[in-house]
Design a protein around this motif. Structure first.
Motif, mmCIF file in Angstrom:
data_model
loop_
_atom_site.group_PDB
_atom_site.id
_atom_site.type_symbol
_atom_site.label_atom_id
_atom_site.label_comp_id
_atom_site.label_asym_id
_atom_site.label_seq_id
_atom_site.Cartn_x
_atom_site.Cartn_y
_atom_site.Cartn_z
ATOM 1 N N PHE A 37 -48.752 10.876 -7.178
ATOM 2 C CA PHE A 37 -49.314 12.077 -7.770
ATOM 3 C C PHE A 37 -49.446 11.833 -9.271
ATOM 4 O O PHE A 37 -48.837 10.926 -9.812
ATOM 5 C CB PHE A 37 -48.401 13.278 -7.497
ATOM 6 N N ARG A 38 -50.229 12.667 -9.928
ATOM 7 C CA ARG A 38 -50.373 12.516 -11.371
ATOM 8 C C ARG A 38 -50.496 13.878 -12.035
ATOM 9 O O ARG A 38 -50.906 14.857 -11.411
ATOM 10 C CB ARG A 38 -51.577 11.629 -11.713
ATOM 11 N N GLN A 39 -50.154 13.891 -13.317
ATOM 12 C CA GLN A 39 -50.193 15.152 -14.045
ATOM 13 C C GLN A 39 -50.534 14.888 -15.498
ATOM 14 O O GLN A 39 -49.994 13.985 -16.139
ATOM 15 C CB GLN A 39 -48.847 15.870 -13.943
ATOM 16 N N ASP A 76 -39.705 0.033 1.191
ATOM 17 C CA ASP A 76 -38.759 -0.236 0.110
ATOM 18 C C ASP A 76 -39.460 -0.196 -1.239
ATOM 19 O O ASP A 76 -38.861 0.155 -2.259
ATOM 20 C CB ASP A 76 -38.101 -1.603 0.299
ATOM 21 N N ILE A 77 -40.719 -0.608 -1.246
ATOM 22 C CA ILE A 77 -41.517 -0.544 -2.462
ATOM 23 C C ILE A 77 -42.870 0.066 -2.118
ATOM 24 O O ILE A 77 -43.487 -0.303 -1.121
ATOM 25 C CB ILE A 77 -41.732 -1.929 -3.094
ATOM 26 N N LEU A 78 -43.301 0.976 -2.937
ATOM 27 C CA LEU A 78 -44.621 1.600 -2.804
ATOM 28 C C LEU A 78 -45.462 1.147 -3.983
ATOM 29 O O LEU A 78 -44.971 1.106 -5.117
ATOM 30 C CB LEU A 78 -44.492 3.112 -2.805
ATOM 31 N N TYR A 79 -46.712 0.821 -3.703
ATOM 32 C CA TYR A 79 -47.606 0.365 -4.760
ATOM 33 C C TYR A 79 -48.819 1.288 -4.881
ATOM 34 O O TYR A 79 -49.220 1.942 -3.921
ATOM 35 C CB TYR A 79 -48.125 -1.048 -4.474
ATOM 36 N N CYS A 95 -44.237 8.922 -8.234
ATOM 37 C CA CYS A 95 -44.035 8.534 -6.845
ATOM 38 C C CYS A 95 -43.209 9.631 -6.186
ATOM 39 O O CYS A 95 -42.319 10.218 -6.819
ATOM 40 C CB CYS A 95 -43.295 7.198 -6.841
ATOM 41 N N ALA A 96 -43.489 9.920 -4.931
ATOM 42 C CA ALA A 96 -42.760 10.968 -4.230
ATOM 43 C C ALA A 96 -42.593 10.611 -2.764
ATOM 44 O O ALA A 96 -43.386 9.848 -2.199
ATOM 45 C CB ALA A 96 -43.492 12.305 -4.366
ATOM 46 N N GLY A 114 -40.064 16.359 -1.448
ATOM 47 C CA GLY A 114 -38.822 16.836 -2.034
ATOM 48 C C GLY A 114 -38.148 15.864 -2.974
ATOM 49 O O GLY A 114 -37.247 16.244 -3.726
ATOM 50 N N THR A 115 -38.586 14.620 -2.973
ATOM 51 C CA THR A 115 -37.966 13.609 -3.827
ATOM 52 C C THR A 115 -39.023 13.004 -4.737
ATOM 53 O O THR A 115 -40.079 12.575 -4.248
ATOM 54 C CB THR A 115 -37.317 12.498 -2.983
#
Length: 126
Positions: A37-39, A76-79, A95-96, A114-115
Motif C-alpha cells: 500500500f502507499r500513502q 518470508d519475503i515480499l517484493y 507492506c501489510a 491487521g499487520t
C-alpha cells in the motif's frame, strides 16, 4: 504474531525502477494475504498490489503493467518490483499482512490488513 520490515525505498528519476522488499517474521497464518500500500501526506492510504495464499496477484489500475508483486520462500519475503516510475508514484510504501480467504485478498480491502510495516519512502523526480 507477524512482524514486517520494509526496505529498498529511495530516490529515482522518472522512468526508473526500484525493488522494495518486506521481511516477515513470526507465525504466518494459513490463509495469508500480503500486500503493498502507499500513502502521500494528506491523502488516504491506497492499495497497490496484493498476493493471496493461492499465489494469485491483484493490482491497482494505476500500477498495472508497471509493478509486480512476488514472494520468496512461502512469504518470508515480499517484493514489489516497480518499473517505469512516474512522479505520482512518490509515496510512503507499506507492506501489510492479513489472515483472510483468498477472495477477500484485494487492494480494495485495506481494513482487513491487521499487520503493517513501518514504511519505506519512494521519491520519483524528473
Amino acid at each position: 504474531q507477524v512482524q514486517l520490515v520494509e526496505s529498498g525505498g529511495g530516490s529515482v528519476q522518472v522512468g526508473g525502477s526500484l525493488k522494495l522488499s518486506c521481511a516477515l517474521s513470526g507465525s504466518k497464518p494459513a490463509k495469508i494475504c500480503m500486500g503493498w500500500f502507499r500513502q502521500v501526506p494528506g491523502k488516504e492510504r491506497e492499495g497497490v498490489a496484493t498476493i493471496d495464499s493461492d499465489g494469485k496477484r491483484a493490482y491497482a489500475d494505476k500500477v498495472k503493467g508497471r509493478f509486480t508483486i512476488s514472494e520468496e520462500n512461502v512469504y518470508d519475503i515480499l517484493y514489489l518490483q516497480m518499473s517505469t516510475l512516474k512522479a505520482e508514484d512518490t509515496a510512503m510504501y507499506y507492506c501489510a499482512a492479513a489472515d483472510v480467504e483468498p477472495h477477500f485478498c484485494s487492494v480494495n480491502h485495506l481494513r482487513l490488513f491487521g499487520t503493517w510495516g513501518q514504511g519505506t519512502q519512494v521519491t520519483v523526480s524528473s
